[in-house]
Design a protein around this motif. Structure first.
Motif, PDB file in Angstrom:
ATOM      1  N   LEU A 218       9.917   8.024   4.598  1.00  0.00           N
ATOM      2  CA  LEU A 218       8.448   9.167   3.389  1.00  0.00           C
ATOM      3  C   LEU A 218       7.734   7.269   2.620  1.00  0.00           C
ATOM      4  O   LEU A 218       8.079   6.905   2.188  1.00  0.00           O
ATOM      5  N   THR A 219       6.878   7.082   2.752  1.00  0.00           N
ATOM      6  CA  THR A 219       6.108   6.745   1.623  1.00  0.00           C
ATOM      7  C   THR A 219       4.526   7.725   1.907  1.00  0.00           C
ATOM      8  O   THR A 219       4.346   8.167   2.457  1.00  0.00           O
ATOM      9  N   ARG A 220       4.171   7.651   0.402  1.00  0.00           N
ATOM     10  CA  ARG A 220       3.445   8.139  -0.081  1.00  0.00           C
ATOM     11  C   ARG A 220       2.870   7.341  -0.980  1.00  0.00           C
ATOM     12  O   ARG A 220       2.669   6.629  -1.667  1.00  0.00           O
ATOM     13  N   PHE A 221       1.661   7.459  -1.022  1.00  0.00           N
ATOM     14  CA  PHE A 221       0.074   6.344  -1.451  1.00  0.00           C
ATOM     15  C   PHE A 221      -0.250   7.642  -2.054  1.00  0.00           C
ATOM     16  O   PHE A 221      -1.165   8.824  -1.690  1.00  0.00           O
ATOM     17  N   GLN A 222      -0.997   7.527  -3.584  1.00  0.00           N
ATOM     18  CA  GLN A 222      -1.792   8.176  -3.949  1.00  0.00           C
ATOM     19  C   GLN A 222      -2.808   7.577  -4.601  1.00  0.00           C
ATOM     20  O   GLN A 222      -2.575   6.162  -5.564  1.00  0.00           O
TER      21      GLN A 222
END
Length: 93
Positions: free
Chosen positions: A70-74
């Motif tokens: 899981l990788t999230r960029f905001q």
């Protein structure tokens, strides 16, 4: 991908379920010319250019959260109050 409001920001979040960003390189991902690709396969400028545009030119922020699977960029952009009135708040907070 999703969009939501967080206080005075409009946030665009991109989520990936790949292997994640290894901790040993996380501090370098926004450096110009940093790449994990083979020579000739990438310039290492994509995240650096994105960061420069969002942070320097628009006074926003780019955040990331990464672990295996899981990788999230905001991408967080300050939004004028007139636009914020029509943007729903993040219901997950």
């Amino acid at each position: 991908m999703r969009t939501f409001r967080d206080k005075d920001y409009v946030v665009v979040e991109i989520v990936d379920n790949g292997p994640g960003i290894p901790p040993k390189i996380q501090s370098r991902i926004f450096e110009p010319f940093f790449t994990t690709k083979e020579v000739g396969a990438g310039t290492g400028l994509g995240l650096e250019i994105s960061y420069r545009i969002v942070v320097t030119q628009h006074n926003g922020d780019i955040r990331y959260f990464s672990e295996r699977g899981l990788t999230r960029f905001q991408v967080r952009l300050v939004c004028p109050s007139i636009i914020l009135k029509s943007c729903p708040r993040n219901k997950e907070q």
